[in-house]
Design an enzyme around this catalytic site. Structure first.
Site, mmCIF file in Angstrom:
data_model
loop_
_atom_site.group_PDB
_atom_site.id
_atom_site.type_symbol
_atom_site.label_atom_id
_atom_site.label_comp_id
_atom_site.label_asym_id
_atom_site.label_seq_id
_atom_site.Cartn_x
_atom_site.Cartn_y
_atom_site.Cartn_z
ATOM 1 N N HIS A 199 0.925 -1.260 -0.032
ATOM 2 C CA HIS A 199 -0.103 -0.031 -0.017
ATOM 3 C C HIS A 199 0.838 1.279 -0.054
ATOM 4 O O HIS A 199 0.246 2.408 0.337
ATOM 5 C CB HIS A 199 -0.861 0.188 1.279
ATOM 6 C CG HIS A 199 -1.874 -0.989 1.145
ATOM 7 N ND1 HIS A 199 -2.318 -1.626 2.327
ATOM 8 C CD2 HIS A 199 -2.703 -1.610 0.234
ATOM 9 C CE1 HIS A 199 -3.304 -2.475 2.021
ATOM 10 N NE2 HIS A 199 -3.649 -2.385 0.853
ATOM 11 N N GLU A 403 -4.992 6.205 -5.341
ATOM 12 C CA GLU A 403 -3.659 5.604 -5.916
ATOM 13 C C GLU A 403 -3.390 5.855 -7.442
ATOM 14 O O GLU A 403 -2.184 5.828 -7.778
ATOM 15 C CB GLU A 403 -3.652 4.067 -5.484
ATOM 16 C CG GLU A 403 -3.641 3.922 -4.084
ATOM 17 C CD GLU A 403 -3.963 2.433 -3.547
ATOM 18 O OE1 GLU A 403 -3.351 1.636 -3.484
ATOM 19 O OE2 GLU A 403 -5.276 2.092 -3.540
#
Length: 416
Positions: A199, A403
């Site tokens: 992540h 993201e």
């Protein structure tokens, strides 16, 4: 105009976004899935106002709203990723936006595992492709699909550079005492056993967004970021650098997740093998796909677990207790590692949308200067916001992650 195509490939699917970088606006997004099955599926969504005159009239399967995105879906055989990219290009041609007017200057690819060798965005070359393939042993569920997507995208967009963005790269700043496991050193070096963390794209984006929101230099802040979705991880960030994170050599370690166990005594595996007769593949499936919230309740989605808990379901109530207990433990541990915490930020699906999780994860931490404001926390407001009280020594934020935008930014910076 400067557009970047962002691709997130799995073994049988890929997601994509076309982002106009001058304004950082998503023009279109989509999903191609069930690749290799008898019938595949694709969906394509065009942002309101992004359709140009060169796109054809929306097909009958397209849902159109004057004030919302235009969405289209198809079902057809998609034998491989190359065919999937052809389906994506057909969707752009049929529904827009025009790739002639918004031709991508580069394609950015999310790659889960970069090992210790990739610590920054990297232009894709044949050698990089070989390296990603070789690293598949560390991420067998993720890297092979990413490589298929890179190869297929290279054929579809042969005239532009392709950039690999690695989930592990942000955590390459971990100090040795944080990434080293206490096992035989020779074995660890031979088989590359260490903490890599994941992540990273989200943790990096959110930590910088939090600093910008507070109008403070990221170098001045000690932060704890909690990325809580179906997968979840915590990260301690000192002056913009990752110094500790909860996921390890694989994404299995750390917090309780939708279907992953998170932290567990390794002896449990030996016990289940010797007493229950479970083999390696069965143990892998148990911890990655049959544990976490799903293992505790039979429900892998926290929303379903919370609904059942509110109706009095005992296992679901226990699952939430376990879930927030683990988060609180990591907050305390990272507070101790950092020595001073300025900001705690919740992000991703659960972190952004579950006030109960935020409240219970921070309950009892007032002695550390962490105080949440019940009204701010429960408000229906979306977007970046403060949920701590005015007298809290630690600022608690909710910051939506993005993201894809972070991948696009890194891709553009790399090719420039």
């Amino acid at each position: 105009m400067t557009a970047v195509l962002v691709v997130n490939s799995g073994s049988s699917s890929f997601k994509y976004q076309l982002i106009e970088m001058d304004t950082e606006t998503t023009l279109a997004s989509g999903l191609v899935e069930r690749i290799g099955e008898l019938v595949g599926q694709s969906s394509h969504s065009v942002a309101a106002g992004a359709v140009t005159s060169e796109a054809t009239e929306p097909a009958p399967e397209t849902t159109v709203s004057a004030s919302a995105d235009q969405k289209s879906k198809r079902e057809l055989p998609i034998p491989d990723h190359t065919a999937g990219f052809a389906v994506m290009l057909e969707a752009f041609a049929a529904h827009g936006p025009s790739l002639a007017e918004h031709a991508p200057v580069a394609v950015g690819h999310r790659v889960v595992h970069g090992g210790a060798r990739f610590h920054e965005p990297t232009l894709v070359t044949p050698q990089v492709e070989r390296d990603i393939d070789e690293l598949s042993g560390l991420a067998p569920l993720h890297n092979p699909g990413a490589l298929q997507g890179i190869v297929a995208a290279g054929e579809a967009f042969a005239d532009v550079p392709h950039v690999a963005i690695f989930d592990t790269a942000f955590h390459q700043t971990l100090p040795p005492e944080a990434f080293t496991y206490a096992i035989n050193a020779d074995l660890a070096e031979r088989f590359r056993i260490r903490r890599y963390g994941f992540h990273g794209t989200s943790h990096g984006f959110v930590s910088r967004a939090a600093a910008a929101f507070l109008e403070r230099p990221v170098d001045d802040l000690n932060q704890i970021v909690l990325h809580l979705g179906n997968g979840g991880s915590a990260c301690a960030i000192e002056a913009g650098r990752s110094v500790e994170t909860s996921m390890g050599m694989t994404p299995l370690e750390g917090l309780v997740m939708g279907t992953r166990s998170g932290d567990i005594d390794p002896g449990v595996l030996f016990h289940l093998h010797s007493r229950a007769g479970l083999e390696i593949d069965e143990l892998d499936a148990l911890l990655n796909r049959g544990s976490g919230l799903l293992g505790l309740t039979g429900r892998g989605d926290l929303r379903d677990v919370m609904e059942a808990a509110s109706a009095g379901d005992g296992p679901s109530q226990l699952a939430i207790d376990v879930y927030v207990h683990r988060i609180k433990g990591y907050i305390g541990a990272y507070y101790a590692q950092l020595g001073r915490v300025d900001v705690i930020t919740f992000t991703a699906g659960v972190g952004e949308n579950a006030p109960l999780v935020r409240e219970r994860s921070l309950a009892g931490l007032e002695a550390l200067g962490i105080r949440i404001d019940p009204e701010r926390n429960a408000a229906a407001e979306r977007g970046a916001r403060v949920v701590s009280s005015d007298d809290s020594l630690v600022t608690v934020l909710v910051i939506p992650t993005n993201e894809e935008l972070e991948i696009a930014r890194q891709t553009l910076a790399t090719v420039r």
